[in-house]
Write a protein that holds these residues in place. Structure first.
Motif, PDB file in Angstrom:
ATOM      1  N   PHE A  98      34.862  77.030  34.190  1.00  0.00           N
ATOM      2  CA  PHE A  98      36.110  77.777  34.350  1.00  0.00           C
ATOM      3  C   PHE A  98      36.963  77.007  35.359  1.00  0.00           C
ATOM      4  N   GLY A  99      38.063  76.410  34.874  1.00  0.00           N
ATOM      5  CA  GLY A  99      38.877  75.573  35.743  1.00  0.00           C
ATOM      6  C   GLY A  99      40.221  76.184  36.101  1.00  0.00           C
ATOM      7  N   VAL A 100      40.987  75.427  36.879  1.00  0.00           N
ATOM      8  CA  VAL A 100      42.312  75.854  37.328  1.00  0.00           C
ATOM      9  C   VAL A 100      43.309  74.734  37.045  1.00  0.00           C
ATOM     10  N   SER A 101      44.469  75.125  36.535  1.00  0.00           N
ATOM     11  CA  SER A 101      45.575  74.185  36.338  1.00  0.00           C
ATOM     12  C   SER A 101      46.788  74.771  37.057  1.00  0.00           C
ATOM     13  N   SER A 102      47.124  74.198  38.214  1.00  0.00           N
ATOM     14  CA  SER A 102      48.196  74.753  39.032  1.00  0.00           C
ATOM     15  C   SER A 102      49.450  73.882  38.945  1.00  0.00           C
ATOM     16  N   PRO A 153      37.323  72.011  36.139  1.00  0.00           N
ATOM     17  CA  PRO A 153      38.376  71.076  36.527  1.00  0.00           C
ATOM     18  C   PRO A 153      39.458  71.760  37.359  1.00  0.00           C
ATOM     19  N   ASN A 154      39.872  71.108  38.434  1.00  0.00           N
ATOM     20  CA  ASN A 154      40.909  71.653  39.308  1.00  0.00           C
ATOM     21  C   ASN A 154      42.084  70.677  39.257  1.00  0.00           C
ATOM     22  N   LEU A 155      43.081  70.997  38.423  1.00  0.00           N
ATOM     23  CA  LEU A 155      44.188  70.095  38.133  1.00  0.00           C
ATOM     24  C   LEU A 155      45.471  70.604  38.768  1.00  0.00           C
ATOM     25  N   SER A 156      46.430  69.695  38.950  1.00  0.00           N
ATOM     26  CA  SER A 156      47.712  70.104  39.525  1.00  0.00           C
ATOM     27  C   SER A 156      48.843  69.292  38.906  1.00  0.00           C
ATOM     28  N   SER A 157      49.869  69.974  38.410  1.00  0.00           N
ATOM     29  CA  SER A 157      51.050  69.321  37.848  1.00  0.00           C
ATOM     30  C   SER A 157      52.181  69.373  38.869  1.00  0.00           C
ATOM     31  N   VAL A 158      52.766  68.217  39.135  1.00  0.00           N
ATOM     32  CA  VAL A 158      53.860  68.126  40.096  1.00  0.00           C
ATOM     33  C   VAL A 158      55.004  67.395  39.400  1.00  0.00           C
ATOM     34  N   HIS A 166      53.880  72.056  31.958  1.00  0.00           N
ATOM     35  CA  HIS A 166      52.860  71.004  31.890  1.00  0.00           C
ATOM     36  C   HIS A 166      51.485  71.517  32.300  1.00  0.00           C
ATOM     37  N   ALA A 167      51.444  72.472  33.227  1.00  0.00           N
ATOM     38  CA  ALA A 167      50.158  73.046  33.635  1.00  0.00           C
ATOM     39  C   ALA A 167      49.495  73.772  32.471  1.00  0.00           C
ATOM     40  N   ILE A 168      50.305  74.398  31.618  1.00  0.00           N
ATOM     41  CA  ILE A 168      49.755  75.077  30.436  1.00  0.00           C
ATOM     42  C   ILE A 168      49.223  74.056  29.448  1.00  0.00           C
ATOM     43  N   SER A 169      49.995  73.016  29.175  1.00  0.00           N
ATOM     44  CA  SER A 169      49.528  72.012  28.218  1.00  0.00           C
ATOM     45  C   SER A 169      48.322  71.249  28.756  1.00  0.00           C
ATOM     46  N   ASP A 170      48.300  70.960  30.054  1.00  0.00           N
ATOM     47  CA  ASP A 170      47.140  70.272  30.641  1.00  0.00           C
ATOM     48  C   ASP A 170      45.880  71.135  30.530  1.00  0.00           C
ATOM     49  N   ALA A 171      46.019  72.419  30.791  1.00  0.00           N
ATOM     50  CA  ALA A 171      44.874  73.324  30.687  1.00  0.00           C
ATOM     51  C   ALA A 171      44.378  73.404  29.250  1.00  0.00           C
ATOM     52  N   THR A 172      45.301  73.485  28.304  1.00  0.00           N
ATOM     53  CA  THR A 172      44.925  73.574  26.891  1.00  0.00           C
ATOM     54  C   THR A 172      44.225  72.299  26.429  1.00  0.00           C
ATOM     55  N   LYS A 173      44.773  71.154  26.820  1.00  0.00           N
ATOM     56  CA  LYS A 173      44.150  69.875  26.461  1.00  0.00           C
ATOM     57  C   LYS A 173      42.751  69.760  27.051  1.00  0.00           C
ATOM     58  N   THR A 174      42.598  70.202  28.286  1.00  0.00           N
ATOM     59  CA  THR A 174      41.284  70.142  28.931  1.00  0.00           C
ATOM     60  C   THR A 174      40.257  70.937  28.135  1.00  0.00           C
ATOM     61  N   MET A 175      40.650  72.112  27.664  1.00  0.00           N
ATOM     62  CA  MET A 175      39.738  72.942  26.876  1.00  0.00           C
ATOM     63  C   MET A 175      39.481  72.336  25.497  1.00  0.00           C
ATOM     64  N   MET A 176      40.521  71.870  24.845  1.00  0.00           N
ATOM     65  CA  MET A 176      40.383  71.313  23.499  1.00  0.00           C
ATOM     66  C   MET A 176      39.511  70.066  23.459  1.00  0.00           C
ATOM     67  N   THR A 177      39.463  69.339  24.562  1.00  0.00           N
ATOM     68  CA  THR A 177      38.651  68.122  24.622  1.00  0.00           C
ATOM     69  C   THR A 177      37.295  68.346  25.277  1.00  0.00           C
ATOM     70  N   GLY A 178      36.937  69.612  25.507  1.00  0.00           N
ATOM     71  CA  GLY A 178      35.603  69.935  25.989  1.00  0.00           C
ATOM     72  C   GLY A 178      35.422  69.931  27.484  1.00  0.00           C
ATOM     73  N   GLY A 179      36.507  69.852  28.246  1.00  0.00           N
ATOM     74  CA  GLY A 179      36.387  69.799  29.701  1.00  0.00           C
ATOM     75  C   GLY A 179      36.155  71.133  30.367  1.00  0.00           C
ATOM     76  N   ALA A 180      36.462  72.211  29.673  1.00  0.00           N
ATOM     77  CA  ALA A 180      36.275  73.552  30.228  1.00  0.00           C
ATOM     78  C   ALA A 180      36.260  74.561  29.092  1.00  0.00           C
ATOM     79  N   LYS A 181      35.685  75.735  29.375  1.00  0.00           N
ATOM     80  CA  LYS A 181      35.674  76.828  28.399  1.00  0.00           C
ATOM     81  C   LYS A 181      36.764  77.856  28.695  1.00  0.00           C
TER      82      LYS A 181
END
Length: 403
Positions: A98-102, A153-158, A166-181
């Motif tokens: 369970f990750g965070v995309s801020s 994963p703890n990600l941050s879009s600046v 971008h935080a939404i797309s980064d979070a979605t990509k992370t899940m779609m590529t198996g990085g988080a559930k």
């Protein structure tokens, strides 16, 4: 790839401290823009903003922790808490997946301004030990992850005003590529301070309609003269469709498309090509469905509104969706805008009503689309798009589908 859906949302802005009161006020066409009260504006040419005046961080944080967090972190944590409560995780979740995309465009500008004054007036030994942690943009994700024990994963879009999207797309990509559930997305901004208002004002980016704050932000109107600074936060809980169904979660919508692009043109003025390619990429990924509604970037600046209109026409041709901008009501929340506006898109789908573009009284001839002027519209949207474009030529679009 697995389907990614939204099962929890949260929002705070100048019209409300939670998603329900905020959305109700937005739909009613209310305006949260008013005279600034958080600092002395006597010498400023701009004295109005979409300021949140009734938020007490002690209600959502331990008072001892409040002084460690800049206001943008406090607002972000408020939205994240609402989204997590809304997602209703009754059983324990896997913390490691369970990750965070801020996201934030500027981050801790208030605490940077404060400590800059301290170092020049009282010396470096008086600087707060919490200054740097309070100012760091990624500390938003850090404090949210600590709050819920999220070890994915703890990600941050600046990326300026596109950061929330971008935080939404980064979070979605992370899940779609198996990085988080699961991913918790949170975008927050709180830059209403002397340096923030003064800085944007010196660029001639802000409206100077100080004597009429309720009508100062006028997206797509011929008399628009700049944007109004807002503050706030938006948050979304993302998980896989099958997991959401298995636990009986309410699904607000599915993330079916996202697009990102760069202008490579000018540091502040938008190009037509950049926003167009971001929207087109999201549209193609979604399978070119009939988009019913676009929550536009719609900043109320002469350049953006004309440019975004032209890009939308280019992408959709004769099938241009209904469009509105909520920045007339809450101002431009910079890096939080994309997250807040995504929440608004999802709530518009839930309640089957599209928010209006207020203050649209004298349509610009170059902005000649259906912007849902002044009054909300009952409509059952199946697909909604949210646009965000930022300084530096950074662009993002995301598309949600009703499930």
């Amino acid at each position: 790839m697995k389907r990614v859906v939204v099962t929890g949302i949260g929002m705070i802005n100048s019209l409300g401290l939670d998603k329900e009161s905020s959305f109700k006020a937005i739909v009613e066409g209310q305006c949260g823009i008013k005279s600034i009260s958080s600092f002395d504006t006597t010498e400023h040419s701009v004295t109005i903003a979409g300021e949140i005046t009734d938020f007490d961080p002690n209600t959502i944080m331990n008072p001892k922790e409040v002084k460690k967090a800049d206001r943008f972190i406090q607002l972000g944590l408020a939205a994240a808490k609402e989204a997590m409560a809304d997602a209703k995780f009754d059983a324990a979740y896997e913390a490691e997946s369970f990750g965070v995309s801020s996201a934030s465009g500027i981050g801790g500008l208030v605490v940077i301004e404060k400590n800059s004054v301290i170092v020049n007036s009282a010396g470096p030994r008086k600087i707060s030990p919490f200054f740097i942690p309070s100012a760091l943009i990624n500390m938003l994700g850090g404090m949210v992850s600590i709050e819920y024990g999220l070890k994915g994963p703890n990600l941050s879009s600046v990326t300026a005003c596109a950061a929330g999207t971008h935080a939404i797309s980064d979070a979605t990509k992370t899940m779609m590529t198996g990085g988080a559930k699961k991913m918790l997305v949170v975008g927050a901004e709180a830059a209403i301070c002397a340096a923030g208002i003064g800085g944007f004002s010196s660029m001639k980016a802000l409206s100077t309609r100080n004597d009429d704050p309720k009508h100062a932000s006028r997206p797509f109107d011929a008399e628009r003269d700049g944007f109004i600074m807002g503050e706030g936060a938006g948050s979304l809980v993302l998980e896989f469709y099958e997991d959401a169904v298995a636990r009986g979660a309410h699904i607000y919508g599915e993330v079916v498309g996202f697009g990102e692009s760069g202008d490579a043109s000018h540091i502040t003025s938008p190009s037509l090509d950049g926003p167009l390619r971001a929207m087109k990429a999201a549209y193609e990924m979604a399978g070119r469905p009939k988009i019913d509604y676009i929550n536009a970037h719609g900043t109320s600046t002469p350049a953006n509104d004309k440019n975004e209109t032209a890009a939308i026409k280019e992408v959709f041709g004769a099938n241009v969706p209904q469009i509105s901008s909520i920045k007339g009501q809450i101002g431009h929340c910079l890096g939080a805008a994309g997250a807040i506006e995504a929440v608004v898109c999802l709530m518009a789908m839930r309640d089957e009503i599209l928010p209006p573009t207020i203050n649209l009284e004298n349509p610009d001839p170059d902005c000649d689309l259906d912007y849902i002027p002044n009054v909300a519209r009952k409509f059952r949207a199946e697909y909604t798009m949210s646009n965000s474009f930022g300084f530096g030529g950074t662009n993002g679009s995301v598309i949600f589908k009703r499930v």
